[in-house]
Scaffold this motif. Structure first.
Motif, PDB file in Angstrom:
ATOM      1  N   THR A 149       0.815  -1.179  -0.077  1.00  0.00           N
ATOM      2  CA  THR A 149       0.034   0.058   0.179  1.00  0.00           C
ATOM      3  C   THR A 149       0.838   1.245  -0.005  1.00  0.00           C
ATOM      4  OG1 THR A 149      -0.064  -0.326   2.443  1.00  0.00           O
ATOM      5  CG2 THR A 149      -2.015  -0.961   1.263  1.00  0.00           C
ATOM      6  N   VAL A 150       2.118   1.264  -0.463  1.00  0.00           N
ATOM      7  CA  VAL A 150       2.970   2.508  -0.494  1.00  0.00           C
ATOM      8  C   VAL A 150       2.403   3.471  -1.365  1.00  0.00           C
ATOM      9  CG1 VAL A 150       4.375   1.449  -2.319  1.00  0.00           C
ATOM     10  CG2 VAL A 150       5.367   2.975  -0.391  1.00  0.00           C
ATOM     11  N   HIS A 151       1.742   3.200  -2.336  1.00  0.00           N
ATOM     12  CA  HIS A 151       1.286   3.858  -3.197  1.00  0.00           C
ATOM     13  C   HIS A 151      -0.009   4.857  -2.900  1.00  0.00           C
ATOM     14  CE1 HIS A 151      -1.437   0.677  -3.876  1.00  0.00           C
ATOM     15  NE2 HIS A 151      -2.383   1.496  -4.424  1.00  0.00           N
ATOM     16  N   ILE A 152      -0.501   4.402  -1.838  1.00  0.00           N
ATOM     17  CA  ILE A 152      -2.126   4.928  -1.231  1.00  0.00           C
ATOM     18  C   ILE A 152      -1.889   6.386  -0.961  1.00  0.00           C
ATOM     19  CG2 ILE A 152      -3.724   4.840   0.719  1.00  0.00           C
ATOM     20  CD1 ILE A 152      -3.916   2.720  -1.191  1.00  0.00           C
ATOM     21  N   GLU A 153      -0.858   7.014  -0.528  1.00  0.00           N
ATOM     22  CA  GLU A 153      -0.865   8.579  -0.605  1.00  0.00           C
ATOM     23  C   GLU A 153      -0.361   9.332  -1.381  1.00  0.00           C
ATOM     24  OE1 GLU A 153      -2.206   9.913   2.260  1.00  0.00           O
ATOM     25  OE2 GLU A 153      -2.693   7.748   3.194  1.00  0.00           O
ATOM     26  N   THR A 154      -0.151   8.667  -2.778  1.00  0.00           N
ATOM     27  CA  THR A 154       0.349   9.362  -3.815  1.00  0.00           C
ATOM     28  C   THR A 154      -0.453  10.771  -4.163  1.00  0.00           C
ATOM     29  OG1 THR A 154       0.890   7.355  -4.727  1.00  0.00           O
ATOM     30  CG2 THR A 154       0.823   9.317  -6.305  1.00  0.00           C
ATOM     31  N   LEU A 155       0.220  11.776  -4.285  1.00  0.00           N
ATOM     32  CA  LEU A 155      -0.384  13.073  -4.619  1.00  0.00           C
ATOM     33  C   LEU A 155      -0.624  13.298  -6.146  1.00  0.00           C
ATOM     34  CD1 LEU A 155       2.252  15.208  -2.186  1.00  0.00           C
ATOM     35  CD2 LEU A 155      -0.062  14.478  -1.443  1.00  0.00           C
ATOM     36  N   PRO A 156      -1.904  14.163  -6.159  1.00  0.00           N
ATOM     37  CA  PRO A 156      -2.074  14.593  -7.503  1.00  0.00           C
ATOM     38  C   PRO A 156      -1.095  15.635  -8.098  1.00  0.00           C
ATOM     39  CG  PRO A 156      -3.451  15.673  -5.752  1.00  0.00           C
ATOM     40  CD  PRO A 156      -2.683  14.551  -5.124  1.00  0.00           C
ATOM     41  N   PRO A 157      -1.238  15.625  -9.219  1.00  0.00           N
ATOM     42  CA  PRO A 157      -0.344  16.876  -9.741  1.00  0.00           C
ATOM     43  C   PRO A 157      -0.822  18.222  -9.438  1.00  0.00           C
ATOM     44  CG  PRO A 157      -1.646  15.900 -11.626  1.00  0.00           C
ATOM     45  CD  PRO A 157      -1.932  15.270 -10.339  1.00  0.00           C
ATOM     46  N   ARG A 158      -0.194  19.480  -9.639  1.00  0.00           N
ATOM     47  CA  ARG A 158      -0.678  20.686  -9.362  1.00  0.00           C
ATOM     48  C   ARG A 158       0.305  21.485 -10.482  1.00  0.00           C
ATOM     49  NH1 ARG A 158       1.004  21.875  -3.325  1.00  0.00           N
ATOM     50  NH2 ARG A 158       3.154  22.151  -3.611  1.00  0.00           N
ATOM     51  N   ASP A 159      -0.039  22.555 -11.032  1.00  0.00           N
ATOM     52  CA  ASP A 159       0.511  23.621 -11.705  1.00  0.00           C
ATOM     53  C   ASP A 159       0.872  24.733 -11.132  1.00  0.00           C
ATOM     54  OD1 ASP A 159      -0.081  22.096 -14.253  1.00  0.00           O
ATOM     55  OD2 ASP A 159      -2.039  22.850 -14.090  1.00  0.00           O
ATOM     56  N   LYS A 160       0.464  25.122  -9.979  1.00  0.00           N
ATOM     57  CA  LYS A 160       1.010  26.303  -8.997  1.00  0.00           C
ATOM     58  C   LYS A 160       1.501  25.560  -7.755  1.00  0.00           C
ATOM     59  CE  LYS A 160      -1.988  29.751 -11.128  1.00  0.00           C
ATOM     60  NZ  LYS A 160      -3.088  30.753 -10.922  1.00  0.00           N
ATOM     61  N   PRO A 161       2.733  26.313  -7.422  1.00  0.00           N
ATOM     62  CA  PRO A 161       3.166  25.667  -5.976  1.00  0.00           C
ATOM     63  C   PRO A 161       2.159  26.272  -4.872  1.00  0.00           C
ATOM     64  CG  PRO A 161       4.466  27.433  -6.790  1.00  0.00           C
ATOM     65  CD  PRO A 161       3.570  27.023  -7.758  1.00  0.00           C
ATOM     66  N   VAL A 162       1.871  25.329  -4.032  1.00  0.00           N
ATOM     67  CA  VAL A 162       1.152  25.665  -2.754  1.00  0.00           C
ATOM     68  C   VAL A 162       2.206  25.525  -1.338  1.00  0.00           C
ATOM     69  CG1 VAL A 162      -0.680  25.008  -1.296  1.00  0.00           C
ATOM     70  CG2 VAL A 162      -0.934  25.134  -3.733  1.00  0.00           C
ATOM     71  N   PHE A 163       2.365  26.487  -0.572  1.00  0.00           N
ATOM     72  CA  PHE A 163       3.080  26.302   0.542  1.00  0.00           C
ATOM     73  C   PHE A 163       2.302  26.117   1.819  1.00  0.00           C
ATOM     74  CE2 PHE A 163       5.135  28.401   4.274  1.00  0.00           C
ATOM     75  CZ  PHE A 163       6.414  27.474   4.267  1.00  0.00           C
ATOM     76  N   GLN A 164       2.687  24.870   2.488  1.00  0.00           N
ATOM     77  CA  GLN A 164       2.027  24.460   3.968  1.00  0.00           C
ATOM     78  C   GLN A 164       3.034  24.723   4.969  1.00  0.00           C
ATOM     79  OE1 GLN A 164       1.742  20.308   3.125  1.00  0.00           O
ATOM     80  NE2 GLN A 164      -0.101  20.411   2.264  1.00  0.00           N
ATOM     81  N   ALA A 165       2.519  26.100   5.772  1.00  0.00           N
ATOM     82  CA  ALA A 165       3.298  26.548   6.738  1.00  0.00           C
ATOM     83  C   ALA A 165       3.306  25.513   7.900  1.00  0.00           C
ATOM     84  CB  ALA A 165       2.514  27.996   7.154  1.00  0.00           C
ATOM     85  N   ARG A 166       4.389  25.742   8.701  1.00  0.00           N
ATOM     86  CA  ARG A 166       4.689  24.945   9.829  1.00  0.00           C
ATOM     87  C   ARG A 166       4.645  25.887  11.178  1.00  0.00           C
ATOM     88  NH1 ARG A 166       9.509  21.426   7.587  1.00  0.00           N
ATOM     89  NH2 ARG A 166       8.372  20.173   5.959  1.00  0.00           N
ATOM     90  N   VAL A 167       3.891  25.403  12.168  1.00  0.00           N
ATOM     91  CA  VAL A 167       3.929  26.436  13.322  1.00  0.00           C
ATOM     92  C   VAL A 167       5.028  25.958  14.186  1.00  0.00           C
ATOM     93  CG1 VAL A 167       2.614  26.737  15.344  1.00  0.00           C
ATOM     94  CG2 VAL A 167       1.351  26.407  13.265  1.00  0.00           C
ATOM     95  N   PHE A 168       5.603  26.972  14.922  1.00  0.00           N
ATOM     96  CA  PHE A 168       6.758  26.698  15.854  1.00  0.00           C
ATOM     97  C   PHE A 168       6.193  25.752  16.661  1.00  0.00           C
ATOM     98  CE2 PHE A 168       9.456  28.436  19.472  1.00  0.00           C
ATOM     99  CZ  PHE A 168      10.657  27.707  19.178  1.00  0.00           C
ATOM    100  N   PRO A 169       6.880  24.777  17.119  1.00  0.00           N
ATOM    101  CA  PRO A 169       6.179  23.613  17.990  1.00  0.00           C
ATOM    102  C   PRO A 169       6.414  23.848  19.649  1.00  0.00           C
ATOM    103  CG  PRO A 169       8.430  22.783  17.066  1.00  0.00           C
ATOM    104  CD  PRO A 169       8.040  24.188  16.359  1.00  0.00           C
TER     105      PRO A 169
END
Length: 419
Positions: A149-169
């Motif tokens: 099941t290594v493929h289960i979390e495969t991501l879809p393609p995208r044309d524009k970058p999207v940044f996922q910010a991280r919170v200081f832990p």
């Protein structure tokens, strides 16, 4: 087509078992899980590490059976345990399963229960113990299940970058309340001075802790600023940034087996070539654990050779899907990707290391979009790669024969045809 970069990264496994000569130590459930047997029923107690939180759930909602008849002579340890439970006391049962499937049931201090005590525990907490043994089997088999099941979390393609910010832990340090003056400190100057010194130390400790926290937060925010710039701006034009982004995100995936990935970026940021060095089939688990139908026993069954090959087949192709997903998701400018997978071996004639390629596939971004990423659980990775330009010699049961992979010229031509 010129190749500008050569990166080789080791994608380390995120699912593992603690293997040793003494066996596999499988703690049942999360850390802090145990069965608590008492006169009011059987409860599972689970603590959440690092949070101070816990929950308690009753397992035998129908209640236990009556007590067994007393035996002549000195009471057995089981009789003592049952009397303890009937008197309102409690007992803790921890379950472990080793690599041979042997079950060990111990108390909270790690001491094993004897046979008479185990009969009492099975009487009062039989279903709860079976539930925990099933969890043990699931944990021991998790490594095996993850390979398919290594493929289960495969991501879809995208044309524009999207940044996922991280919170200081790290939480902001809290100021401790100052000590309030007492009557004695008001009337006795030495006591008043000691109180003042203690409050000054508290203020200094807080100031130091806050300063360190603030410096760490600034450093973290600066790293986030640089990461944002790299993943939203530089990734569109800078080959170094593209390589860094891909390397970082591939390294964050919890791979079930250690796998090496090498990649070359084309000089125009629209093409990429990937080589995947697969682990050997012998590195895959050879046994499976199952709970007996009506007993608190675990059986160990050897994984059939055919099934093992099929798991290897699914893993080999699933890794390609996961890597392709990261490429087309993280690198918006890449339009064509070449993925080739191989195993390292020794040449029978020379004894020198050689690479035996199992498959090689060319994929364009428009072709990648045709995958239904909402139904990945229903997808078979070996069949998915057949929708693209694929070189592979493989039987239905997963036996591979070496192939000649696509070269860089084929990647350049494929890009031209796509244009």
């Amino acid at each position: 087509m010129a190749l500008r970069f050569r990166r080789r990264i080791r994608i380390a496994p995120g699912i593992s078992l603690n293997l040793s000569k003494s066996g596999i130590g499988a703690s049942i459930g999360p850390r802090g899980a145990k069965i608590n047997v008492g006169s009011r029923g059987v409860y599972a107690n689970v603590g959440l590490p690092g949070t101070g939180l816990s929950f308690r759930e009753k397992l035998n909602k129908r209640g236990g059976r009556g007590a067994t008849s007393a035996q002549a002579g000195a009471p057995s340890a089981g009789k003592v345990l049952e009397q303890q439970l009937q008197a309102g006391g409690s007992a803790v049962a921890r379950v472990r399963v080793n690599e041979d499937g042997e079950v060990a049931i111990t108390d909270d201090a790690g001491q094993p229960y004897d046979e008479t005590e185990l009969r009492v525990l099975r009487k009062y907490a039989g279903e709860g113990m079976r539930d925990m043994l099933q969890q043990a089997c699931d944990q021991l088999n998790a490594d095996l299940s993850a390979l398919a099941t290594v493929h289960i979390e495969t991501l879809p393609p995208r044309d524009k970058p999207v940044f996922q910010a991280r919170v200081f832990p790290e939480p902001e340090p809290q100021r401790r309340p100052l000590l309030q003056p007492t009557l004695w400190s008001r009337i006795w100057p030495p006591a008043g001075r000691r109180l003042q010194e203690q409050n000054e130390r508290l203020a200094e400790q807080y100031a130091r802790a806050f300063s360190e926290w603030e410096a760490a937060a600034r450093a973290f925010n600066e790293q986030e600023r640089q990461r944002r710039e790299q993943e939203t701006e530089l990734v569109l034009t800078n080959l170094d940034a593209m390589a860094n982004v891909l390397e970082e995100h591939l390294g964050e995936i919890p791979w079930p087996r250690e796998t090496n990935v090498s990649f070359d970026l084309g000089d125009d940021a629209s093409t990429i070539a990937i080589d995947i060095e697969l682990p050997e089939e012998d590195d895959f688990p050879g046994v499976e654990y199952n709970l007996a139908a009506k007993q608190a026993k675990v059986s160990v069954k050897k994984v059939a050779a055919t099934r093992r090959r099929m798991l290897y087949r699914d893993y080999a192709h699933g890794v390609a899907m996961r890597v392709l997903g990261e490429i087309f998701h993280r690198l918006p400018t890449v339009q064509v990707a070449l993925v080739s997978a191989y195993m390292s071996a020794l040449d029978a004639g020379t004894g020198q290391p050689t690479e035996s390629y199992l498959y090689s596939v060319l994929v364009t971004k428009p072709q990648w979009r045709e995958i239904n990423f909402k139904a990945l659980a229903d997808i078979e990775p070996p069949a998915t790669l057949e929708h693209f330009e694929l070189r592979r010699k493989m039987t239905k049961t997963g036996v591979f024969k070496p192939i000649q992979p696509f070269d860089v010229a084929a990647l350049a031509n494929y890009r031209t045809l796509g244009d």
